[in-house]
Structure formats: structure tokens, C-alpha cells
Design a protein around this motif. Structure first.
Motif: not given
Length: 437
Positions: A325-327, A341-345, A352-353, A396-398
């Protein structure tokens, strides 16, 4: 399992009655005793086997003839995490002097309230308690039914009934936001607009105009100035909120509602809490899921009925069931004026993309970090600690790349998690901007 209806009631015929090993031993023992008594002229042997013979004959005469059907039924198929439900088992017709046993197999995330999962059939009925400990579509353990006739002469079963299904809705985490939702553009709601109109928040006091409501008249100002003045307010409007749920990752041990949450537990419960807050504020809400197969895109809605649809959709999520899945389907038809609102770990690069894509389209995006802290706290394995340290450096970089683009990343902390960022967004949207003439 996600695509079919839940089964609250199942039935199955238990089959034909068969003699038990105990009844066969009794018949053999009586026959052997009678033969030995006749050959050895031992009438005492007949006295010894007489009680066994009586029990065998009684059991033979009381042999059931009817075909018994067992039915298992759940008192409710829609539960909340940690909620218990009763499992009723009924056999029809009721066989006189028969004894029955019902057993329930153990399955993950379903606790048996009776401990051993065994209940006795009393007058053809038995009740077991089950408790679901984690959200999602769950199958109750296999129910097995066994019946024995008088003196244990005949038996039917054990026969396994078809599995029952339950839908366990996530328990929304505690959440509340005192900051208003940005970009209100609807008709009804609790968010203050910048335009004057019918609402509840004070704007100013102005002279009376034809059409103003009489209850808006400010009598102290009117008496002091000698002309009628009314109190004007800002209009109340509703905003549009889009929840984008990351189902790619489910990090951590799955311990259910009684243990530590996984990353997907935090994500799903946070989505339920936010949905409950915004829908009770009369805002419009849209739910999209990325990384899970067979989860429909939930359209825009409002009210308590829509909240139930949101929780039902969240319960359908199977983690990482669609890795390709690319979203793109989740971004189709999104409102450019909505709060996303993007809910993600923030473990999978796809989310992130997607956040970068939404920000590039000019949407208001907030990333809610649902990474649980206990995954990296107190890790005893040296190699596991090193692996987590390397992964967190990349993560952390992302996060830094998102913040440099102007996308706020807020860790999920329950109530008040979004207050500051929503105030900043509202302040930024009301600031003056350069425009061409």
C-alpha cells in the motif's frame, strides 16, 4: 473473517447415541459372571454381579432415542476491550436423567471467566463467561458438547460447534483539547469563526438593526445612550478533520487491555479518542487507513452514529496485511481545507512520505507520534538495545525532515496533546499574508 458477518448463534446436531465403554464392560462382566456361576455352580457370583446387571439393564432400557441438537449463542457480539459476555449453550430436546458437559477451548485475547472453561448442562442449558481483552474481530474458542444417558450407558459427542465471532471495539484513550479546531467552514459546530453571526462567543456591541433578535438587546448600553444596542457574536462553525491511521507496524508484545500497549494499540485507541472528541464537538470527520487490507475508507460524517462507524472500522484493522500500500487511495478526494492528523509510530517510510505529500499540497498536517516508550526502556538484550538505537537515529532524521518542512510532530500523551499545536495553527492562519495586486 473481516469480510463476513458476525455469527452470534450456531447450531449442530450431536449425532447418534453410542454405547459407552463402561456399559460394554458391564454387559461383558455380567455375562462372564453368569457363565462362571453356571459352570462352577457358584450362586454367590450371581449375587455379586446382580447390581451390575441391574445398572446395565436400567441403562439399556433408558437409552435415548431422540436426536439432540446443541445451540450456542452469545448475548452480544459487539464488545469493548475488557468487557465480558455470556455464552449460552442449549440442547434440545431435553433428555431425562442425562448429564452433559460443555467445554470452551482457549484462544488468544479471549479469557474464560470460569477459569477451566468447563460447565455442566443443567436441564439442557449451560452458561460460560468470556472476556475479550484486545480490539479486533475475534473468534470465541471452540465449544464442545457431550451428553451421557442414565448410568453412563450411552453417549453422544463430544461434538464441536462452529466458531462464534465477536467484534471488539477499541476503548478510546482519555483525550481532550481546549484549543479550537482550525479552519472551521461548515454550518453548525462549536468552533468560533472569524465572521460575525449567530453564535455563543462575544464580538462587540453595535446599534440595533432591523432583523436583530430582541433577546440580543443590551439594555445597560441602550439606557445609557438612549438608542437600542445589541450584542453581536461570532458565528459557530464546524471543521473537517481527516484521520490517517498507520497500520503498517504493530511493535511490542501483544498483551491486550490488561498489559502494555503495542504501537498499533496506541494508534487505534488514540484514533478512537480523537474521533470521539471531534465528533462530540459537531465537527465532520473522515477516517482513512494505510497498510491494512479489507478496511474500507470511511466517508465524511458527524454525530454519535458516525463515531460507532469509526470504531467498527478500526476494529477491522489487521496489521501489515497490505505491505504494498502506497497510500494513494487514502489521499483521494481529501478536502484541501481539512485538518489532517497522521497517527503513526513513524517506523515505516510510507507514512513519512504521505505526510510530506500532504504538506506539499498545502494542507494543514499534524503528525501524532504513537511510538510507545516502553519498547526501548529497560531492554536487557545488548544487541536489541543497539538495534533500537540505530533505528531511533534514523527515525529522528525522518522527524527532523518533517519539522523542517513545517509539519509539527507531536507525541501522543493523552489529554492536551494537541492544544499547543492547534493554537499555533490557528494563530498562523489568522496572521497577515503577502498577496499580489
Amino acid at each position: 473473517m473481516n469480510g463476513r458477518r458476525l455469527r452470534a448463534t450456531v447450531s449442530r446436531t450431536l449425532g447418534a447415541w453410542e454405547t459407552t465403554a463402561a456399559h460394554q464392560r458391564a454387559i461383558a462382566l455380567v455375562g462372564l459372571g453368569a457363565v462362571l456361576a453356571a459352570l462352577g455352580r457358584r450362586p454367590d457370583l450371581l449375587v455379586i454381579v446382580a447390581p451390575i446387571a441391574v445398572a446395565a439393564v436400567w441403562g439399556q432400557l433408558a437409552r435415548p432415542r431422540a436426536t439432540v441438537e446443541a445451540t450456542a449463542r452469545l448475548s452480544d457480539v459487539t464488545l469493548r476491550e475488557g468487557q465480558a459476555v455470556a455464552l449460552h449453550v442449549v440442547t434440545e430436546p431435553v433428555v431425562p436423567d442425562a448429564h452433559g458437559v460443555v467445554t470452551l477451548a482457549r484462544v488468544p485475547f479471549v479469557d474464560r471467566q470460569s477459569g477451566s472453561g468447563i460447565a455442566l448442562l443443567d436441564d439442557g442449558t449451560a452458561t460460560l463467561g468470556v472476556r475479550s481483552t484486545r480490539w479486533g474481530r475475534r473468534r470465541v474458542g471452540t465449544v464442545s458438547v457431550t451428553l451421557t444417558s442414565a448410568w453412563g450407558a450411552y453417549r453422544v459427542g463430544p461434538e464441536e460447534l462452529p466458531d462464534l465471532d465477536t467484534a471488539t471495539l477499541p476503548v478510546p484513550a482519555a483525550f481532550d483539547a481546549s484549543a479550537p479546531t482550525p479552519h472551521p467552514r461548515g454550518i453548525v459546530g462549536l468552533n468560533r469563526s472569524n465572521r460575525p453571526g449567530s453564535g455563543s462567543e462575544f464580538n462587540t456591541i453595535r446599534p440595533f438593526h432591523p432583523g436583530d433578535r430582541l433577546r440580543r438587546i443590551s439594555w445597560p448600553v441602550s439606557l445609557r445612550t438612549g438608542t437600542l444596542h445589541v450584542t453581536s457574536t461570532f458565528t459557530d462553525e464546524d471543521a473537517h478533520v481527516i484521520l490517517l491511521v498507520d497500520a503498517f507496524s504493530d511493535l511490542g508484545p501483544r498483551e491486550g487491555i490488561d498489559g502494555r500497549p503495542t504501537s498499533l494499540d496506541v494508534t487505534v485507541r488514540a484514533a478512537g479518542a480523537m474521533s470521539e472528541h471531534f465528533l462530540r464537538s459537531n465537527d465532520r470527520l473522515t477516517l482513512r487507513t494505510v497498510g491494512a487490507a479489507e478496511v474500507p475508507a470511511l466517508g465524511t460524517g458527524s454525530g454519535t452514529n458516525h463515531l460507532r462507524r469509526v470504531l467498527d472500522t478500526l476494529a477491522l484493522i489487521t496489521p501489515a496485511s497490505e505491505r504494498r500500500d502506497t497510500g494513494e487511495h487514502a489521499l483521494r478526494g481529501v478536502d484541501p481545507n481539512a485538518l489532517c492528523l497522521v497517527l503513526s509510530p513513524l517506523i515505516d517510510q510510507t507514512m513519512v512520505s504521505l505526510a510530506h505529500t500532504l504538506a506539499a499540497r498545502g494542507m494543514t498536517v499534524v503528525v501524532v507520534d504513537t511510538f510507545p516508550d516502553h519498547l526501548v526502556a529497560g531492554t536487557g538484550d545488548v544487541y536489541q538495545s543497539l538495534a533500537w538505537r540505530m533505528r531511533l537515529l534514523s527515525r529522528e532524521a525522518q522527524v527532523s525532515s518533517l519539522r523542517l518542512r513545517g509539519v509539527p510532530v507531536v507525541p501522543w500523551r493523552g489529554p492536551g496533546s494537541l492544544d499547543q499545536v492547534l493554537r499555533d495553527i490557528a494563530r498562523r492562519s489568522s496572521a497577515p499574508r503577502l498577496s499580489r495586486r
